[in-house]
Design a protein around this motif. Structure first.
Motif, mmCIF file in Angstrom:
data_model
loop_
_atom_site.group_PDB
_atom_site.id
_atom_site.type_symbol
_atom_site.label_atom_id
_atom_site.label_comp_id
_atom_site.label_asym_id
_atom_site.label_seq_id
_atom_site.Cartn_x
_atom_site.Cartn_y
_atom_site.Cartn_z
ATOM 1 N N ALA A 161 11.780 -4.703 -40.864
ATOM 2 C CA ALA A 161 13.426 -5.005 -40.592
ATOM 3 C C ALA A 161 13.572 -6.153 -39.928
ATOM 4 N N VAL A 162 12.575 -7.258 -39.806
ATOM 5 C CA VAL A 162 12.862 -8.244 -38.926
ATOM 6 C C VAL A 162 13.616 -9.591 -39.671
ATOM 7 N N PHE A 163 14.255 -10.103 -39.357
ATOM 8 C CA PHE A 163 14.802 -11.446 -39.837
ATOM 9 C C PHE A 163 15.047 -12.434 -38.916
ATOM 10 N N GLN A 164 15.242 -13.895 -39.354
ATOM 11 C CA GLN A 164 15.439 -14.758 -38.180
ATOM 12 C C GLN A 164 16.804 -15.449 -38.650
ATOM 13 N N LEU A 165 17.715 -15.726 -37.645
ATOM 14 C CA LEU A 165 18.910 -16.275 -37.824
ATOM 15 C C LEU A 165 19.143 -17.673 -37.158
ATOM 16 N N ASN A 166 19.706 -18.503 -37.843
ATOM 17 C CA ASN A 166 19.900 -19.994 -37.369
ATOM 18 C C ASN A 166 21.375 -20.319 -37.816
ATOM 19 N N VAL A 167 21.706 -20.884 -36.605
ATOM 20 C CA VAL A 167 23.387 -21.653 -36.961
ATOM 21 C C VAL A 167 23.126 -23.145 -36.748
ATOM 22 N N THR A 168 23.442 -23.848 -37.644
ATOM 23 C CA THR A 168 23.586 -25.206 -37.499
ATOM 24 C C THR A 168 24.832 -26.080 -37.181
ATOM 25 N N ASP A 169 24.845 -27.174 -36.893
ATOM 26 C CA ASP A 169 26.143 -27.845 -36.391
ATOM 27 C C ASP A 169 26.403 -28.863 -37.577
ATOM 28 N N GLY A 170 27.483 -29.733 -37.341
ATOM 29 C CA GLY A 170 28.256 -30.453 -38.366
ATOM 30 C C GLY A 170 27.106 -31.663 -38.835
ATOM 31 N N THR A 217 33.466 -20.459 -34.981
ATOM 32 C CA THR A 217 32.866 -20.825 -33.880
ATOM 33 C C THR A 217 32.163 -19.849 -32.782
ATOM 34 N N SER A 218 31.800 -20.140 -31.445
ATOM 35 C CA SER A 218 30.990 -19.271 -30.918
ATOM 36 C C SER A 218 31.917 -18.343 -30.074
ATOM 37 N N PRO A 219 31.452 -17.170 -29.785
ATOM 38 C CA PRO A 219 30.408 -16.323 -30.332
ATOM 39 C C PRO A 219 30.783 -15.934 -31.827
ATOM 40 N N LEU A 220 29.666 -15.922 -32.751
ATOM 41 C CA LEU A 220 29.857 -15.820 -34.169
ATOM 42 C C LEU A 220 29.320 -14.410 -34.433
ATOM 43 N N GLN A 221 30.093 -13.580 -35.018
ATOM 44 C CA GLN A 221 29.465 -12.212 -35.593
ATOM 45 C C GLN A 221 28.899 -12.489 -37.021
ATOM 46 N N VAL A 222 27.331 -12.105 -37.243
ATOM 47 C CA VAL A 222 26.918 -12.020 -38.417
ATOM 48 C C VAL A 222 26.652 -10.396 -38.786
ATOM 49 N N THR A 223 27.027 -10.281 -40.009
ATOM 50 C CA THR A 223 26.883 -8.769 -40.444
ATOM 51 C C THR A 223 26.393 -8.818 -41.692
ATOM 52 N N GLY A 224 25.563 -7.819 -42.139
ATOM 53 C CA GLY A 224 25.335 -7.579 -43.474
ATOM 54 C C GLY A 224 24.064 -6.489 -43.622
ATOM 55 N N THR A 225 23.220 -6.590 -44.564
ATOM 56 C CA THR A 225 22.109 -5.495 -44.764
ATOM 57 C C THR A 225 20.967 -6.084 -45.141
ATOM 58 N N ALA A 226 19.883 -5.788 -44.937
ATOM 59 C CA ALA A 226 18.590 -6.369 -45.063
ATOM 60 C C ALA A 226 17.479 -5.519 -45.413
ATOM 61 N N PHE A 269 26.407 -20.048 -28.931
ATOM 62 C CA PHE A 269 25.994 -21.060 -28.585
ATOM 63 C C PHE A 269 26.683 -22.393 -28.705
ATOM 64 N N GLU A 270 26.618 -23.466 -28.185
ATOM 65 C CA GLU A 270 27.391 -24.624 -28.192
ATOM 66 C C GLU A 270 27.098 -25.623 -29.357
ATOM 67 N N VAL A 271 28.239 -26.015 -29.597
ATOM 68 C CA VAL A 271 28.376 -27.069 -30.827
ATOM 69 C C VAL A 271 28.755 -28.374 -30.451
ATOM 70 N N PRO A 272 27.658 -29.084 -30.204
ATOM 71 C CA PRO A 272 27.780 -30.626 -29.762
ATOM 72 C C PRO A 272 28.637 -31.436 -30.974
ATOM 73 N N ARG A 273 28.445 -30.964 -32.290
ATOM 74 C CA ARG A 273 28.873 -31.761 -33.200
ATOM 75 C C ARG A 273 29.565 -31.073 -34.410
ATOM 76 N N PRO A 274 30.798 -30.859 -34.141
ATOM 77 C CA PRO A 274 31.488 -29.890 -35.021
ATOM 78 C C PRO A 274 31.404 -30.407 -36.692
ATOM 79 N N GLY A 275 31.687 -29.617 -37.528
ATOM 80 C CA GLY A 275 31.730 -30.234 -39.014
ATOM 81 C C GLY A 275 31.305 -29.106 -39.726
ATOM 82 N N GLN A 276 30.618 -29.632 -41.145
ATOM 83 C CA GLN A 276 30.143 -28.758 -41.999
ATOM 84 C C GLN A 276 28.540 -28.322 -41.538
ATOM 85 N N GLY A 277 28.768 -27.090 -40.943
ATOM 86 C CA GLY A 277 27.379 -26.147 -40.533
ATOM 87 C C GLY A 277 27.123 -25.421 -41.499
#
Length: 291
Positions: free
Chosen positions: A220-229, A206-215, A257-265
């Motif tokens: 060093a730039v990357f794009q992050l998207n989160v999608t809803d249901g 859910t929001s807020p969502l922590q996203v961690t890793g390496t790149a 972010f806000e999640v207007p449509r929960p589900g498999q994102g």
């Protein structure tokens, strides 16, 4: 991209940084910890928990997706979290994980005989099946899977291999050399450009969502998207790792972010090509998203 529908790519995935809840602080004393696959207790280190023998924790097992390593969640019970992580790895991907492209190069029937941790080196003892079957890519991939799985713990910097109690300096008919303990950096060619280590596939988020890793991306730039249901983008921002352009860095992003449509994102990371602006090195992590 705005509110347009996002792509659905079944590509590489990555997971959690260093098993924090299951691990303590660094120990430079050079003390030795022995974690046997059949034992019920062990000396407490960052590759063990400090809770009781029935305590549950989440660890990561690293499988393959499009011939690169990527993590999934596994459950550890009690104090031997390093052994439990490797045991989860040897069991192979689940049917659900296989559906999104996860495979393993580790031969069926491979058993864990023990894990000894000393001075930052984890020596993993595996049954003889580990060295059978497959060509050079298979041998390299299985070694990388074990290395990434054990180096998730802060007390483990590198991994040495044994089979049936005997040190391994070369693996398989191809003679893959393992004379020195192996680090993640030794297997950069089997690492995705963006390795997401949290959240893990199929996690509830859910929001807020922590996203961690390496790149290791351009500048060093990357794009992050989160999608809803319904596959609509609810978060779309660029971020930076601590380094890039040939040097792997880390990232730790909090997406709100806000999640207007929960589900498999999904949590989707990628970079824009410096050559033509196309989306490259795409990693999609399916998640169950709620508002």
């Amino acid at each position: 991209m705005g509110a347009s529908r996002t792509f659905r790519s079944v590509l590489l995935v990555g997971a959690l940084l260093a098993a924090g809840a299951a691990c303590g602080s660094d120990d430079d004393s050079g003390s030795t910890t022995t974690t046997k696959a059949t034992s019920s207790t062990t000396t407490t280190t960052e590759a063990t928990t400090t809770t009781g023998p029935e305590a549950m924790s989440e660890v990561r097992a690293y499988f393959l997706r499009d011939e690169k390593v990527g993590p999934v969640a596994r459950e550890a019970t009690g104090v031997n979290v390093a052994a439990d992580a490797v045991t989860g790895l040897l069991e192979g991907p689940s049917a659900q994980e296989a559906e999104i492209g996860f495979t393993t190069a580790i031969p069926e029937g491979t058993e864990l005989l023990g894990v000894d941790i000393a001075g930052g080196v984890a020596t993993v003892d595996l049954s003889e099946e580990f060295g059978t079957g497959g060509g050079s890519l298979s041998m390299m991939s299985r070694v990388a899977q074990v290395v990434f799985t054990l180096t998730q713990f802060p007390t483990v910097d590198s991994v040495a291999f044994s089979m049936e109690g005997e040190p391994v300096t070369a693996l398989g008919g191809e003679g893959l050399l393992l004379e020195a303990p192996q680090t993640r950096a030794d297997w950069e060619d089997l690492s995705p450009a963006i390795l997401v280590e949290s959240p893990l596939p199929f996690a509830e988020v859910t929001s807020p969502l922590q996203v961690t890793g390496t790149a290791n991306t351009f500048e060093a730039v990357f794009q992050l998207n989160v999608t809803d249901g319904e596959g609509l983008i609810v978060y779309d921002q660029h971020h930076m790792a601590t380094s890039g352009t040939g040097t792997r860095g880390t990232f730790d992003v909090t997406a709100t972010f806000e999640v207007p449509r929960p589900g498999q994102g999904a949590v989707i990371v990628f970079e824009y090509s410096a050559k033509d602006g196309s989306q490259i090195n795409i990693v999609e992590v399916p998640v169950q998203i709620s508002g």
